[in-house]
Each structure stands twice: as structure tokens, then as C-alpha cells.
Motif scaffolding. Structure first.
Motif, short mmCIF file in Angstrom:
data_model
loop_
_atom_site.label_atom_id
_atom_site.label_comp_id
_atom_site.label_asym_id
_atom_site.label_seq_id
_atom_site.Cartn_x
_atom_site.Cartn_y
_atom_site.Cartn_z
N GLU A 184 0.84 -1.21 0.00
CA GLU A 184 0.00 0.00 0.00
C GLU A 184 0.87 1.25 0.00
O GLU A 184 0.56 2.24 -0.69
N TYR A 185 1.91 1.21 0.77
CA TYR A 185 2.80 2.38 0.87
C TYR A 185 3.44 2.69 -0.48
O TYR A 185 3.49 3.85 -0.91
N ARG A 186 3.89 1.64 -1.16
CA ARG A 186 4.55 1.86 -2.45
C ARG A 186 3.58 2.43 -3.48
O ARG A 186 3.94 3.30 -4.28
N ARG A 187 2.32 1.92 -3.45
CA ARG A 187 1.32 2.46 -4.38
C ARG A 187 1.05 3.93 -4.10
O ARG A 187 0.83 4.72 -5.02
N ALA A 188 1.04 4.30 -2.84
CA ALA A 188 0.71 5.68 -2.47
C ALA A 188 1.87 6.64 -2.67
O ALA A 188 1.67 7.79 -3.08
N TYR A 189 3.12 6.18 -2.40
CA TYR A 189 4.24 7.11 -2.36
C TYR A 189 5.36 6.79 -3.36
O TYR A 189 6.37 7.48 -3.40
N GLY A 190 5.16 5.74 -4.16
CA GLY A 190 6.10 5.46 -5.22
C GLY A 190 7.44 4.93 -4.77
O GLY A 190 8.39 4.88 -5.58
N GLN A 191 7.58 4.53 -3.54
CA GLN A 191 8.81 3.94 -3.04
C GLN A 191 8.49 3.06 -1.84
O GLN A 191 7.38 3.10 -1.32
N THR A 192 9.45 2.26 -1.44
CA THR A 192 9.20 1.37 -0.31
C THR A 192 9.33 2.15 1.01
O THR A 192 10.01 3.19 1.06
N PRO A 193 8.71 1.66 2.07
CA PRO A 193 8.89 2.31 3.37
C PRO A 193 10.36 2.37 3.78
O PRO A 193 10.80 3.35 4.39
N ARG A 194 11.10 1.32 3.47
CA ARG A 194 12.51 1.30 3.84
C ARG A 194 13.28 2.41 3.14
O ARG A 194 14.18 3.03 3.73
N THR A 195 12.94 2.67 1.87
CA THR A 195 13.61 3.76 1.15
C THR A 195 13.33 5.09 1.83
O THR A 195 14.25 5.91 1.99
N THR A 196 12.10 5.32 2.22
CA THR A 196 11.76 6.58 2.91
C THR A 196 12.53 6.67 4.22
O THR A 196 13.07 7.73 4.56
N LEU A 197 12.58 5.59 4.97
CA LEU A 197 13.26 5.60 6.26
C LEU A 197 14.74 5.96 6.12
O LEU A 197 15.28 6.71 6.94
N HIS A 198 15.38 5.45 5.07
CA HIS A 198 16.83 5.65 4.94
C HIS A 198 17.21 6.81 4.02
O HIS A 198 18.39 7.05 3.79
N SER A 199 16.18 7.54 3.55
CA SER A 199 16.50 8.67 2.65
C SER A 199 16.97 9.86 3.44
O SER A 199 16.65 10.02 4.61
#
Length: 325
Positions: A310-325
Motif C-alpha cells: 500500500e505504501y509503495r502504491r501511495a508514495y512510489g517507493q518502499t517504506p525502507r527507502t523513505t526511512l533511509h532517505s
């Protein structure tokens, strides 16, 4: 209303060869007067209980033929027979259940009798107030006592749905200490179990549709509902709570969300929580020990693989990518 916040689930185990001690344990566990016919056998009884607050799960091993008379328990109990059998009598009905079957206590407000035959079983116990809330009937407003049309599920598919739901909660959720410690996840799990039980076993608690349920006070009532969701998404809330805040019936709330938003109150609440999880991931610092799993659990997401999708569909990236960005 939603279930109150509770401590993390607790697990307890009790083993005895004394039938009277076993009777006392069962009477205390189910909160009812319980009488057992005298027996000379002394098998090894084993009871394991997980108390999650709004629901409890019990694993019972009673390797003997025993007779019980019990007072009304005042709660819904769904029993899955793993081995042996149960003969149950209540409200003029008598049924026998064997391994592989599930059944429900037809009248939680009435006493009952049962005979266990080398029983191994799992029970899931739910408060009636939780069932009324999930059904959209606030506690105290349901028309008469809760009754079921029969002990057994309506269809084989309904039985399988209950088994899968209970297995998911007990074998995956409650065994994950990090997830089980989150009140939102436990609240969601309780409502999931209640909805599955109400679907599996036809009953009187689900109110019939009323003409006023199609009344449409939008957008004023939608503004009230959305404001309540936005302010309380961190709490263990459900459709009944949102409808009360919007001052409409749960069915009217569902109708308005579908007509004006093309979604449901539950789906909207989930989107809000996904957005809050997104913000937390953006602000998180993995060097301090912040994890995707912990943040997802904080916002009530039971299935972490589904959360990631769901997160990837909504934000175009994985939660892990967001966390480590």
C-alpha cells in the motif's frame, strides 16, 4: 464504542491432574458458575490462555469424558474442536461437535450443559459490547438478547473464513511481540474477529436496515466525520465511534462516504494512518533504532507485507527507502 486501551497481551499456562482444580480454573477463566459431575479419573489437564483485553484465546486439553453444567457466560465463545468431541445442550437444543468443526454458544444469556470426550480445542471469547459496536448497534440498544440461528456456521466457506481469521490473529499477530504491543493492532484484531464471527454465524445482533440510514446530511456530517478521524487516527476507533461523532447511524455514514468520497470510513481511516506512518518514516532516524515494522505497528497495520505494498502504491517507493532517505 471502541475497546479501551489495554496492556500488551499476556500468556498464562495451567497444568493439573486434579479435576476440581481444573473446574475452578475454567470457572474463573470464563467468568461463570461451573459445576462438574464427580469423576474418579485424574488425567493431565492443560490450559493455555492469551488475554488480549478485548478478546481472549484459550487452548484446552482435557483428556477425559467429563460432564459440566454452567451458568450464562454473558460473552460470545467460538470453539474449534481439534480432537475428541463435545456434546452441548442449551435453550432446548442438543448438538455434538467433532474434530475439525467449530461452533458458537447460541444464547450467551442462558445456562448450558456439556459433555467433553477427550477434548482438545481452541476457544476465542469476545465481549458482546464489541460485537454490538462492530455491528453498528451501540451497547444497550440492541433489540433483545443476542441469539444465533444455530450452533454451526452458515456455510462451509463461512467456517473456513473464521478458521483463517482466528489462525492469522493467534499464530501470526499474537506471536509477534512488537505488533501485539500496539493498541491499534489489538483493537483492529478484535474487530476483525468480531466481524468474522457475525458473518460466520447468522444472528439477531446485526440490525435490519432502516429508511433513515440512507439519509444524506453531507457534506456537514462528512466534515464532522473527517475531522474526528483526523484528530483521532492515533486512537483505537471504529465505524461506530466515527458515526457517533458525526451524529448519524453507521449505515448513513457508510452511505455518505461511498456517495461523496467513493470509499468507506474504514478505508479513509486507513489512508489517514498510512499518511501518518509516511510522516513518521520521513522524520525517523534508523541510527536511533527506528524501524519500518515498529512504525507500521504504531499506526495499526497488522500485515507488514500489505503495508509495504500500500505504501509503495501511495508514495512510489518502499517504506525502507523513505526511512533511509
Amino acid at each position: 464504542m471502541s475497546a479501551p486501551a489495554t496492556a500488551p497481551p499476556t500468556r498464562g499456562e495451567f497444568v493439573t491432574t486434579d479435576p476440581e482444580s481444573a473446574r475452578e480454573y475454567l470457572a474463573d477463566a470464563y467468568g461463570t458458575g461451573l459445576r462438574m459431575a464427580p469423576t474418579a479419573v485424574r488425567p493431565r489437564f492443560r490450559f493455555v490462555r492469551i488475554d488480549a483485553g478485548p478478546f481472549t484465546v484459550d487452548e484446552l486439553r482435557m483428556p477425559a469424558d467429563l460432564d459440566f453444567d454452567a451458568d450464562a457466560v454473558g460473552k460470545l465463545i467460538v470453539t474449534r474442536i481439534d480432537a475428541g468431541a463435545i456434546e452441548r445442550r442449551s435453550a432446548g437444543s442438543r448438538e455434538r461437535f467433532a474434530a475439525g468443526e467449530i461452533y458458537v454458544n447460541v444464547r450467551p444469556d442462558l445456562p448450558y450443559s456439556l459433555r467433553t470426550l477427550g477434548l482438545e480445542a481452541q476457544t476465542v471469547t469476545l465481549d458482546l459490547s464489541l460485537l454490538r459496536s462492530v455491528a453498528g448497534a451501540p451497547d444497550g440498544e440492541a433489540p433483545g438478547p443476542l441469539r444465533f440461528d444455530g450452533f454451526r456456521p452458515a456455510t462451509p466457506a463461512a467456517a473456513e473464513n473464521w478458521k483463517r481469521t482466528a489462525a492469522y490473529v493467534t499464530e501470526r499477530l499474537l506471536t509477534n511481540a512488537e505488533a501485539a504491543a500496539q493498541p491499534l493492532i489489538i483493537g483492529n484484531a478484535a474487530r476483525l474477529l468480531a466481524a468474522s464471527a457475525l458473518t460466520a454465524f447468522p444472528n439477531t445482533i446485526v440490525p435490519a436496515p432502516e429508511p433513515r440510514d440512507r439519509g444524506d446530511g453531507a457534506p456537514a456530517m462528512l466534515r464532522r466525520a473527517i475531522a474526528f478521524i483526523d484528530a483521532n487516527a492515533h486512537r483505537d476507533i471504529g465505524v461506530a465511534d466515527i458515526a457517533e461523532a458525526a451524529r448519524v447511524t453507521p449505515r448513513a455514514l457508510q452511505y455518505a462516504f461511498r456517495r461523496h468520497r467513493g470509499t468507506t470510513p474504514t478505508a479513509y481511516l486507513r489512508r489517514v494512518r498510512l499518511a501518518r506512518a509516511h510522516e513518521d518514516l520521513r522524520r525517523a532516524d534508523p541510527t536511533r533504532g527506528d524501524t519500518v515494522t515498529a512504525i507500521a505497528a504504531r499506526w495499526g497495520f497488522l500485515h507488514f507485507g500489505r503495508f509495504a505494498a500500500e505504501y509503495r502504491r501511495a508514495y512510489g517507493q518502499t517504506p525502507r527507502t523513505t526511512l533511509h532517505s
